[in-house]
Design an enzyme around this catalytic site. Structure first.
Site, PDB file in Angstrom:
ATOM      1  N   GLN A  95       0.850  -1.199   0.000  1.00  0.00           N
ATOM      2  CA  GLN A  95       0.000   0.000   0.000  1.00  0.00           C
ATOM      3  C   GLN A  95       0.881   1.243   0.000  1.00  0.00           C
ATOM      4  O   GLN A  95       1.826   1.334   0.803  1.00  0.00           O
ATOM      5  CB  GLN A  95      -0.918   0.004   1.236  1.00  0.00           C
ATOM      6  CG  GLN A  95      -1.941   1.138   1.198  1.00  0.00           C
ATOM      7  CD  GLN A  95      -2.924   1.105   2.364  1.00  0.00           C
ATOM      8  OE1 GLN A  95      -2.767   0.328   3.316  1.00  0.00           O
ATOM      9  NE2 GLN A  95      -3.951   1.941   2.291  1.00  0.00           N
ATOM     10  N   HIS A 101      -8.665   1.763  -0.893  1.00  0.00           N
ATOM     11  CA  HIS A 101      -9.053   1.740  -2.307  1.00  0.00           C
ATOM     12  C   HIS A 101      -8.992   0.319  -2.830  1.00  0.00           C
ATOM     13  O   HIS A 101      -8.170  -0.486  -2.383  1.00  0.00           O
ATOM     14  CB  HIS A 101      -8.170   2.659  -3.155  1.00  0.00           C
ATOM     15  CG  HIS A 101      -6.701   2.437  -2.975  1.00  0.00           C
ATOM     16  ND1 HIS A 101      -5.999   2.924  -1.896  1.00  0.00           N
ATOM     17  CD2 HIS A 101      -5.792   1.774  -3.732  1.00  0.00           C
ATOM     18  CE1 HIS A 101      -4.736   2.582  -1.986  1.00  0.00           C
ATOM     19  NE2 HIS A 101      -4.572   1.854  -3.098  1.00  0.00           N
TER      20      HIS A 101
HETATM   21  P1  5GP Z   1      -1.536   1.159  -3.571  1.00  0.00           P
HETATM   22  O1  5GP Z   1      -0.092   0.863  -3.897  1.00  0.00           O
HETATM   23  O2  5GP Z   1      -1.662   2.078  -2.378  1.00  0.00           O
HETATM   24  O3  5GP Z   1      -2.399  -0.059  -3.454  1.00  0.00           O
HETATM   25  O4  5GP Z   1      -2.094   1.900  -4.844  1.00  0.00           O
HETATM   26  C1  5GP Z   1      -2.008   3.266  -5.050  1.00  0.00           C
HETATM   27  C2  5GP Z   1      -2.355   3.522  -6.497  1.00  0.00           C
HETATM   28  O5  5GP Z   1      -2.721   4.870  -6.631  1.00  0.00           O
HETATM   29  C3  5GP Z   1      -1.220   3.268  -7.464  1.00  0.00           C
HETATM   30  O6  5GP Z   1      -1.635   2.300  -8.439  1.00  0.00           O
HETATM   31  C4  5GP Z   1      -0.935   4.638  -8.085  1.00  0.00           C
HETATM   32  O7  5GP Z   1      -0.634   4.552  -9.458  1.00  0.00           O
HETATM   33  C5  5GP Z   1      -2.241   5.359  -7.857  1.00  0.00           C
HETATM   34  N1  5GP Z   1      -2.136   6.801  -7.666  1.00  0.00           N
HETATM   35  C6  5GP Z   1      -1.285   7.431  -6.801  1.00  0.00           C
HETATM   36  N2  5GP Z   1      -1.504   8.764  -6.838  1.00  0.00           N
HETATM   37  C7  5GP Z   1      -2.504   8.963  -7.734  1.00  0.00           C
HETATM   38  C8  5GP Z   1      -3.190  10.144  -8.188  1.00  0.00           C
HETATM   39  O8  5GP Z   1      -2.888  11.280  -7.795  1.00  0.00           O
HETATM   40  N3  5GP Z   1      -4.190   9.972  -9.096  1.00  0.00           N
HETATM   41  C9  5GP Z   1      -4.559   8.734  -9.536  1.00  0.00           C
HETATM   42  N4  5GP Z   1      -5.571   8.665 -10.412  1.00  0.00           N
HETATM   43  N5  5GP Z   1      -3.928   7.605  -9.137  1.00  0.00           N
HETATM   44  C10 5GP Z   1      -2.919   7.716  -8.236  1.00  0.00           C
END
Ligand code: 5GP
Ligand code: ZN
Length: 143
Positions: A95, A101
């Site tokens: 994460q 999300h």
């Molecule tokens: P995690 O690694 O926390 O499960 O996923 C975070 C996701 O958020 C990643 O796939 C990254 O590409 C996406 N992400 C991070 N910042 C932004 C943003 O400002 N806008 C959008 N649309 N996606 C984001």
């Protein structure tokens, strides 16, 4: 509650504009800015919950029905052949944004690379028994 330092609170609540695929009073679904595949989307609650440990049951109960509806819609719109749903909790689990999300990742038959993958390990029957007993006998204090 919202967190004024949280990028996904800002996106989900319209403080930062996003071209949403879907929006209702509880959720916004946006395209990921670093997509794993074409159409990789993120389902965001509008309230701030850091992760699965914190999300309220009432909100959590709405996540999968919405993902199901959107998976059908996105499959028709993008012409994908399958879907991965991925949900990371905690830094050790990958994460990077600490607002709950659900990743909705369309999959295409012609794309052969592995996106969500692990190398299967090994476990004995005894080890399975020990792990199952640990969880069965673990009690949580809930308010
Ligand atoms: P995690 O690694 O926390 O499960 O996923 C975070 C996701 O958020 C990643 O796939 C990254 O590409 C996406 N992400 C991070 N910042 C932004 C943003 O400002 N806008 C959008 N649309 N996606 C984001
Ligand atoms: Zn947030």
């Amino acid at each position: 509650m919202k967190d004024s330092n949280c990028i996904f609170c800002k996106i989900a609540n319209g403080e930062i504009p996003a071209n949403a695929l879907y929006e209702d009073e509880d959720f916004k679904i946006i395209l990921d800015r670093g997509p794993a595949t074409k159409g990789h989307a993120l389902l965001l609650p509008k309230e701030h919950y850091a992760n699965l440990y914190e999300i309220e049951d009432e909100t959590a109960a709405k996540v999968l029905p919405l993902a199901k509806k959107m998976a059908a819609k996105m499959t028709k719109a993008f012409g994908c052949d399958g879907f991965n749903l991925v949900q990371n909790n905690g830094e050790c689990a990958g994460q990077t944004v600490f607002h709950f999300h659900l990743h909705m990742i369309p999959r295409y038959a012609e794309e052969k690379e592995r996106i969500v993958c692990w190398t299967p390990g090994e476990i004995t029957e005894e080890e399975i028994d020990v792990l199952a007993e640990k969880v069965k006998h673990c009690t949580l204090i809930t308010s």
